[in-house]
Motif scaffolding. Structure first.
Motif, mmCIF file in Angstrom:
data_model
loop_
_atom_site.group_PDB
_atom_site.id
_atom_site.type_symbol
_atom_site.label_atom_id
_atom_site.label_comp_id
_atom_site.label_asym_id
_atom_site.label_seq_id
_atom_site.Cartn_x
_atom_site.Cartn_y
_atom_site.Cartn_z
ATOM 1 N N ASN A 78 0.804 -1.218 0.000
ATOM 2 C CA ASN A 78 0.000 0.000 0.000
ATOM 3 C C ASN A 78 0.835 1.266 0.000
ATOM 4 O O ASN A 78 0.404 2.304 -0.518
ATOM 5 N N HIS A 150 -6.709 -0.402 -2.573
ATOM 6 C CA HIS A 150 -6.093 0.037 -1.314
ATOM 7 C C HIS A 150 -4.911 0.958 -1.566
ATOM 8 O O HIS A 150 -4.627 1.857 -0.769
ATOM 9 N N GLU A 153 -6.363 4.343 -2.120
ATOM 10 C CA GLU A 153 -6.738 4.919 -0.836
ATOM 11 C C GLU A 153 -5.510 5.471 -0.116
ATOM 12 O O GLU A 153 -5.548 6.578 0.439
ATOM 13 N N VAL A 156 -4.412 8.764 -1.684
ATOM 14 C CA VAL A 156 -5.231 9.902 -1.261
ATOM 15 C C VAL A 156 -4.791 10.388 0.118
ATOM 16 O O VAL A 156 -4.653 11.595 0.361
ATOM 17 N N ARG A 157 -4.542 9.461 1.024
ATOM 18 C CA ARG A 157 -4.095 9.846 2.369
ATOM 19 C C ARG A 157 -2.710 10.477 2.316
ATOM 20 O O ARG A 157 -2.402 11.395 3.090
ATOM 21 N N GLU A 182 -16.455 2.916 -6.373
ATOM 22 C CA GLU A 182 -16.032 2.598 -5.014
ATOM 23 C C GLU A 182 -16.546 3.654 -4.032
ATOM 24 O O GLU A 182 -16.004 4.756 -3.948
ATOM 25 N N ARG A 184 -16.457 3.628 -0.745
ATOM 26 C CA ARG A 184 -15.507 3.873 0.344
ATOM 27 C C ARG A 184 -14.479 4.919 -0.051
ATOM 28 O O ARG A 184 -14.152 5.817 0.731
ATOM 29 N N LEU A 185 -13.974 4.837 -1.274
ATOM 30 C CA LEU A 185 -12.965 5.798 -1.710
ATOM 31 C C LEU A 185 -13.557 7.202 -1.820
ATOM 32 O O LEU A 185 -12.906 8.189 -1.467
ATOM 33 N N ILE A 188 -13.582 8.603 1.599
ATOM 34 C CA ILE A 188 -12.239 8.968 2.063
ATOM 35 C C ILE A 188 -11.828 10.305 1.477
ATOM 36 O O ILE A 188 -11.309 11.186 2.180
#
Length: 314
Positions: A78, A150, A153, A156-157, A182, A184-185, A188
């Motif tokens: 990741n 993932h 994700e 993005v973080r 997605e 969830r994304l 986020i």
């Protein structure tokens, strides 16, 4: 490679550097003295990861104001960005990234599924939040391909780690294309940025698109994408079931009070603009247009077709 490094080392007044994927990376694993380019304004790297990391580690350009990087990551971990691209040896670029990622008035994030499990994210930064010129690439662009959601994700973080604590969320235009769905994304991204424009391109004609269903339901903390001003809905097939899901979402978010499903949450910001994108002219649904107008009588409405590069999706 050695000749190129010698040229760069003797070019202290260089202002723009664009390097393409055909460059030989044979020297990329060797440690070389830093190359200082104090006047470099633009750096474009379209490479494999190791060569891009080599130049980010070697070139010191504190006044760089434009960065484009394109890369494909085959590593399944990741934290691939930190492990292979922006490594510790490239820490001197952190102040440049901080400056660019917090500069300007708009983020532009496009995420697509490129085939199989391969996912692509493209991030751009613009000076003007209303910028939509076809040739405008902004002053920062990352184009990365990953093997897993993932990794996107985590990317993005990683981007959000450069945002200043306590500062207002940066307005963001978010585009899910090529069947990318997605939820969830999306959540986020919303947690770090203010999504003011959202576009979705639907490939499959099913009555249960998770994104549209999610947008139609308030959560315990309120409506998803509450700052949405512009929405683009594109479909590649005749989409009657999907169109009904779209209309249901619009009614629940923006319809009359009798159509609101939860009066305990503040209504989302009124939608200013909606675009409907059809594959061909014969796919236009006048019934869909009429129903959208009934729900959103004051919003601007646009219709265009694929492919049509003359029109922005926004």
């Amino acid at each position: 490679m050695d000749q190129l490094l010698d040229v760069l080392r003797n070019s202290p007044f260089l202002e723009r550097l664009e390097l393409g994927a055909a460059l030989d990376g044979s020297s990329s694993q060797e440690m070389v003295p830093p190359i200082h380019l104090p006047r470099l304004k633009a750096l474009h790297l379209i490479f494999c990861i190791s060569v891009s990391n080599f130049f980010l580690s070697t070139i010191h350009a504190p006044n760089c104001s434009e960065i484009f990087i394109s890369a494909y990551f085959s590593d399944s971990s990741n934290d691939v960005l930190k492990r292979h691209l922006f490594t510790r040896s490239a820490d001197h670029f952190s102040p440049v990234l901080q400056k660019l990622l917090t500069r300007g008035l708009c983020n532009d994030i496009e995420i697509s599924r490129s085939g199989g499990q391969l996912n692509e994210i493209r991030v751009r930064k613009f000076h003007d939040k209303d910028s939509d010129e076809p040739g405008d690439q902004g002053f920062l662009q990352f184009q990365f391909r990953f093997d897993s959601i993932h990794q996107i994700e985590a990317t993005v973080r990683w981007l959000a780690s450069y945002f200043k604590d306590g500062s207002p969320k940066i307005p963001t235009r978010l585009h899910f294309t090529k069947g990318f769905e997605e939820v969830r994304l999306m959540d986020i991204i919303e947690s770090y940025m203010s999504v003011t424009h959202f576009a979705i391109h639907i490939l499959f004609n099913t009555p249960s698109n998770p994104i549209l269903i999610h947008l139609a339901q308030p959560t315990s903390s309120g409506w998803p994408l509450p700052d949405l001003e512009g929405f683009t809905y594109g479909r590649s097939t005749e989409g009657e079931p999907q169109d009904e899901v779209l209309l249901d979402m619009l009614r629940r978010r923006y319809g009359s009070s009798s159509e609101q499903i939860d009066i305990n949450h503040a209504r989302p910001r009124p939608l200013k603009r909606i675009r409907l994108v059809f594959r061909r002219r014969k796919d236009i649904s006048m019934d869909l247009l009429d129903k959208v107008h009934e729900i959103l009588p004051t919003a601007e409405k646009f219709v265009h077709f694929e492919p049509d590069d003359s029109n922005s999706i926004w």
